[in-house]
Design a protein around this motif. Structure first.
Motif, PDB file in Angstrom:
ATOM      1  N   ILE A  10      -5.328  -0.477  -8.288  1.00 27.68           N
ATOM      2  CA  ILE A  10      -4.638  -1.749  -8.077  1.00 27.68           C
ATOM      3  C   ILE A  10      -3.813  -2.116  -9.301  1.00 27.68           C
ATOM      4  CG2 ILE A  10      -4.944  -4.204  -7.603  1.00 27.68           C
ATOM      5  CD1 ILE A  10      -7.671  -3.455  -6.364  1.00 27.68           C
TER       6      ILE A  10
ATOM      7  N   GLU B 193      -9.442 -11.270  -3.411  1.00 29.79           N
ATOM      8  CA  GLU B 193      -9.831  -9.868  -3.513  1.00 29.79           C
ATOM      9  C   GLU B 193     -11.042  -9.537  -2.648  1.00 29.79           C
ATOM     10  OE1 GLU B 193     -10.035  -8.504  -7.513  1.00 29.79           O
ATOM     11  OE2 GLU B 193      -7.917  -8.940  -7.868  1.00 29.79           O
TER      12      GLU B 193
ATOM     13  N   VAL C 172      -1.240  -1.202  -4.263  1.00 30.85           N
ATOM     14  CA  VAL C 172      -2.528  -0.543  -4.081  1.00 30.85           C
ATOM     15  C   VAL C 172      -2.304   0.925  -3.747  1.00 30.85           C
ATOM     16  CG1 VAL C 172      -4.712  -0.586  -2.816  1.00 30.85           C
ATOM     17  CG2 VAL C 172      -3.446  -2.720  -3.180  1.00 30.85           C
TER      18      VAL C 172
ATOM     19  N   PHE D 193     -11.577  -5.604  -2.210  1.00 31.48           N
ATOM     20  CA  PHE D 193     -11.478  -5.061  -3.564  1.00 31.48           C
ATOM     21  C   PHE D 193     -12.734  -5.329  -4.381  1.00 31.48           C
ATOM     22  CE2 PHE D 193      -6.623  -5.758  -3.253  1.00 31.48           C
ATOM     23  CZ  PHE D 193      -6.500  -4.632  -2.461  1.00 31.48           C
ATOM     24  N   ASN D 194     -13.545  -6.293  -3.980  1.00 30.10           N
ATOM     25  CA  ASN D 194     -14.774  -6.601  -4.707  1.00 30.10           C
ATOM     26  C   ASN D 194     -15.785  -5.465  -4.607  1.00 30.10           C
ATOM     27  OD1 ASN D 194     -14.999  -7.305  -1.901  1.00 30.10           O
ATOM     28  ND2 ASN D 194     -16.941  -8.322  -2.374  1.00 30.10           N
TER      29      ASN D 194
ATOM     30  N   GLU E 214     -12.443   2.038 -10.612  1.00 31.50           N
ATOM     31  CA  GLU E 214     -11.669   2.224  -9.385  1.00 31.50           C
ATOM     32  C   GLU E 214     -10.575   1.174  -9.266  1.00 31.50           C
ATOM     33  OE1 GLU E 214     -14.983   4.084  -6.330  1.00 31.50           O
ATOM     34  OE2 GLU E 214     -15.026   1.932  -6.772  1.00 31.50           O
ATOM     35  N   ARG E 215     -10.915  -0.029  -9.621  1.00 31.95           N
ATOM     36  CA  ARG E 215      -9.948  -1.141  -9.566  1.00 31.95           C
ATOM     37  C   ARG E 215      -8.759  -0.861 -10.496  1.00 31.95           C
ATOM     38  NH1 ARG E 215     -11.021  -6.799  -8.232  1.00 31.95           N
ATOM     39  NH2 ARG E 215     -13.097  -6.077  -7.727  1.00 31.95           N
TER      40      ARG E 215
ATOM     41  N   LEU F  98     -15.036  -2.362  -5.145  1.00 31.00           N
ATOM     42  CA  LEU F  98     -14.605  -1.312  -6.074  1.00 31.00           C
ATOM     43  C   LEU F  98     -15.240  -1.518  -7.445  1.00 31.00           C
ATOM     44  CD1 LEU F  98     -10.775  -1.362  -5.286  1.00 31.00           C
ATOM     45  CD2 LEU F  98     -12.469   0.263  -4.416  1.00 31.00           C
TER      46      LEU F  98
ATOM     47  N   TYR G 190       0.850  -1.186   0.000  1.00 28.85           N
ATOM     48  CA  TYR G 190       0.000   0.000   0.000  1.00 28.85           C
ATOM     49  C   TYR G 190       0.885   1.235   0.000  1.00 28.85           C
ATOM     50  CZ  TYR G 190      -3.945  -2.981   1.205  1.00 28.85           C
ATOM     51  OH  TYR G 190      -4.919  -3.940   1.183  1.00 28.85           O
TER      52      TYR G 190
END
Length: 76
Positions: free
Chosen positions: A41, A24, A51, A29-30, A36-37, A32, A5
Motif C-alpha cells: 500500500i 482500512e 494497492v 487492510f487491518n 505486508e502493508r 495485513l 489496484y
C-alpha cells in the motif's frame, strides 16, 4: 480518496474505487502485517491509495513457475 489496484508484476490497472470513503478495516487492510502493508500500500501526494495485488494472468504464471515468487517482478 480513490483506491487504485494494480498488478505488482505486470503493472496492469485492475480497478479503481473512486471517491471511496472507507477506512482500512473496511478494505481489509487491518489483516495485513506491517511489512505486508509497507510492501502493498502506498499513498500518493493527493491522499489516494495505490494497492499492489496480483492479476489472474500473473497468478497463473506463478503457479506454473513457483520459483518466480522470489522476485519482486518477473516481467521485464
Amino acid at each position: 480518496m480513490s483506491v487504485h489496484y494494480y498488478c505488482r508484476h505486470c503493472q496492469a490497472n485492475l480497478g479503481t474505487l473512486s471517491s471511496w470513503q472507507a477506512d482500512e478495516q473496511q478494505l481489509g487492510f487491518n489483516q495485513l502485517s506491517d511489512e505486508e502493508r509497507k510492501d502493498m500500500i502506498n499513498y500518493d501526494s493527493q491522499g489516494h491509495l495505490h494497492v499492489k495485488v496480483i492479476c489472474e494472468a500473473c497468478e497463473t504464471t506463478l503457479k506454473d513457475y513457483p520459483d518466480y515468487h522470489a522476485n519482486e517482478s518477473f516481467i521485464h
